[in-house]
Design a protein around this motif. Structure first.
Motif, PDB file in Angstrom:
ATOM      1  N   ALA A 257      -1.394 -10.701   3.056  1.00  0.00           N
ATOM      2  CA  ALA A 257       0.119 -11.012   2.617  1.00  0.00           C
ATOM      3  C   ALA A 257       0.709 -10.876   1.705  1.00  0.00           C
ATOM      4  N   PHE A 258       2.091 -10.558   2.031  1.00  0.00           N
ATOM      5  CA  PHE A 258       2.710  -9.825   1.560  1.00  0.00           C
ATOM      6  C   PHE A 258       3.769 -10.535   1.298  1.00  0.00           C
ATOM      7  N   ASN A 259       3.604 -12.179   1.762  1.00  0.00           N
ATOM      8  CA  ASN A 259       4.681 -13.380   1.208  1.00  0.00           C
ATOM      9  C   ASN A 259       3.318 -14.149  -0.012  1.00  0.00           C
ATOM     10  N   PRO A 260       4.458 -14.398  -1.059  1.00  0.00           N
ATOM     11  CA  PRO A 260       2.930 -15.263  -1.880  1.00  0.00           C
ATOM     12  C   PRO A 260       3.023 -16.328  -1.616  1.00  0.00           C
ATOM     13  N   LEU A 261       4.223 -17.073  -1.129  1.00  0.00           N
ATOM     14  CA  LEU A 261       3.583 -18.579  -0.384  1.00  0.00           C
ATOM     15  C   LEU A 261       2.771 -18.841   0.504  1.00  0.00           C
TER      16      LEU A 261
ATOM     17  N   LEU B 109       0.779  -1.746  -0.151  1.00  0.00           N
ATOM     18  CA  LEU B 109       0.007   0.095  -0.335  1.00  0.00           C
ATOM     19  C   LEU B 109       1.246   1.439   0.014  1.00  0.00           C
ATOM     20  N   TYR B 110       0.333   1.822  -1.135  1.00  0.00           N
ATOM     21  CA  TYR B 110       1.036   3.332  -1.030  1.00  0.00           C
ATOM     22  C   TYR B 110       0.653   4.788  -0.470  1.00  0.00           C
ATOM     23  N   VAL B 111       0.665   5.651   0.574  1.00  0.00           N
ATOM     24  CA  VAL B 111      -0.289   6.320   0.845  1.00  0.00           C
ATOM     25  C   VAL B 111       0.631   7.708   0.338  1.00  0.00           C
ATOM     26  N   ARG B 112      -0.345   7.906  -1.071  1.00  0.00           N
ATOM     27  CA  ARG B 112       0.871   8.916  -1.710  1.00  0.00           C
ATOM     28  C   ARG B 112       0.637  10.662  -1.669  1.00  0.00           C
ATOM     29  N   ASP B 113       0.255  10.766  -0.286  1.00  0.00           N
ATOM     30  CA  ASP B 113       0.744  12.185   0.094  1.00  0.00           C
ATOM     31  C   ASP B 113       1.520  12.412   0.852  1.00  0.00           C
ATOM     32  N   LEU B 114       1.179  10.771   1.609  1.00  0.00           N
ATOM     33  CA  LEU B 114       3.055  10.779   2.669  1.00  0.00           C
ATOM     34  C   LEU B 114       4.094  10.355   2.009  1.00  0.00           C
ATOM     35  N   GLY B 115       4.290   9.816   0.742  1.00  0.00           N
ATOM     36  CA  GLY B 115       5.687   9.126   0.043  1.00  0.00           C
ATOM     37  C   GLY B 115       5.516   7.702   1.370  1.00  0.00           C
ATOM     38  N   LEU B 116       4.213   7.395   2.269  1.00  0.00           N
ATOM     39  CA  LEU B 116       4.482   6.056   2.819  1.00  0.00           C
ATOM     40  C   LEU B 116       3.940   4.884   1.937  1.00  0.00           C
ATOM     41  N   CYS B 117       5.038   3.319   1.934  1.00  0.00           N
ATOM     42  CA  CYS B 117       4.442   2.563   2.227  1.00  0.00           C
ATOM     43  C   CYS B 117       4.497   1.319   2.754  1.00  0.00           C
ATOM     44  N   VAL B 118       3.497   1.074   2.875  1.00  0.00           N
ATOM     45  CA  VAL B 118       3.010  -0.174   4.055  1.00  0.00           C
ATOM     46  C   VAL B 118       3.188  -1.720   3.463  1.00  0.00           C
ATOM     47  N   VAL B 119       3.842  -2.996   3.798  1.00  0.00           N
ATOM     48  CA  VAL B 119       3.669  -3.764   3.486  1.00  0.00           C
ATOM     49  C   VAL B 119       3.481  -5.076   4.631  1.00  0.00           C
ATOM     50  N   SER B 120       2.432  -5.419   5.084  1.00  0.00           N
ATOM     51  CA  SER B 120       2.650  -6.792   6.396  1.00  0.00           C
ATOM     52  C   SER B 120       2.736  -8.523   5.661  1.00  0.00           C
ATOM     53  N   ASP B 121       3.007  -8.837   6.780  1.00  0.00           N
ATOM     54  CA  ASP B 121       3.047 -10.419   7.311  1.00  0.00           C
ATOM     55  C   ASP B 121       3.927 -11.288   5.920  1.00  0.00           C
ATOM     56  N   VAL B 122       5.244 -10.593   6.043  1.00  0.00           N
ATOM     57  CA  VAL B 122       6.013 -11.203   5.385  1.00  0.00           C
ATOM     58  C   VAL B 122       6.732 -12.147   5.358  1.00  0.00           C
TER      59      VAL B 122
END
Length: 238
Positions: free
Chosen positions: A184-188, A20-33
């Motif tokens: 989940a970020f991990n494709p497995l 997820l990229y929050v455009r106004d903040l330049g913030l990127c998030v991933v979860s559950d690697v």
């Protein structure tokens, strides 16, 4: 029930390869690697190479190239195993961190699987607040928050007998604040199907209080995000 149009949502956020990229903040998030999931599967008898490190690193590099974030948050369950972190997992983690830190600031948010994280790095936090957004893993209730970004539940949706990891967006559904649930970020990780989920079916105590029918899935098709109607509408025509 409020449904948000695709154009409005995509002006606010980017969705790509589980990030997820929050455009106004330049913030990127991933979860559950879930670094080390391949190692666990191997111990359970799945004896063929899964190339976890290469796959995760390729995904991170593609996200960095697409969004050029200033801050990158790993939102919990960074490791898969609760009680051990092997040398191979530490090496994969170090490789990923180095790639991210070469491009932007990195924030580590603890999740339910991350009991070993303090022994590997001392820089983890329980929540991250920035510009009206609150990033938590989602395994615990949270008070006094902005727009919530959480993981923990690994949502996926079934469409025409195919399963897709998905984001879930809810406008004003948590004390009047918006929420985004990360895949989940991990494709497995196969994900947990949410087509007919009710609030009580979720793991997160935050989501158990939410009208699940008001949540809008966002799926990625050929590298582009597609915003679907709220779950209640999808069920009506299923």
């Amino acid at each position: 029930m409020n449904a948000v149009g695709e154009a409005d949502l995509l002006r606010r956020f980017g969705f790509y390869k589980g990030a997820l990229y929050v455009r106004d903040l330049g913030l990127c998030v991933v979860s559950d690697v879930h670094i080390g999931l391949a190692e666990t599967l191997y111990r359970q008898g799945l004896h063929f190479p899964l190339h976890e490190e290469e796959t995760l690193l390729e995904r991170f590099e593609a996200i960095l190239e697409r969004f050029r974030p200033t801050v990158f948050v790993l939102d919990g369950d960074i490791f898969h195993s609760f009680d051990r972190v092997s040398r191979a997992v530490k090496e994969t983690f170090a490789t990923i961190l180095a790639a991210l830190r070469a491009e932007c600031e990195v924030v580590l948010v603890r999740g339910s699987h991350d009991a070993m994280l303090p022994s590997v790095t001392g820089g983890a936090v329980d929540r991250y607040d920035r510009g009206g957004y609150t990033v938590v893993h989602g395994d615990r209730a949270v008070e006094d928050h902005g727009t919530l970004i959480i993981g923990h539940d690994h949502p996926a949706i079934e469409i025409d007998m195919a399963r897709f990891p998905c984001f879930l967006y809810g406008q004003g559904v948590v004390r009047g604040k918006d929420i985004i649930v990360m895949p989940a970020f991990n494709p497995l990780s196969p994900g947990v199907m949410i087509n007919y989920a009710r609030g009580r079916d979720f793991l997160s105590p935050i989501l158990r209080r939410v009208d699940a029918g008001a949540l809008q899935p966002v799926v990625e098709v050929d590298g582009e995000a597609v915003v679907l109607p709220p779950l209640a509408g999808i069920r009506r025509f299923a």
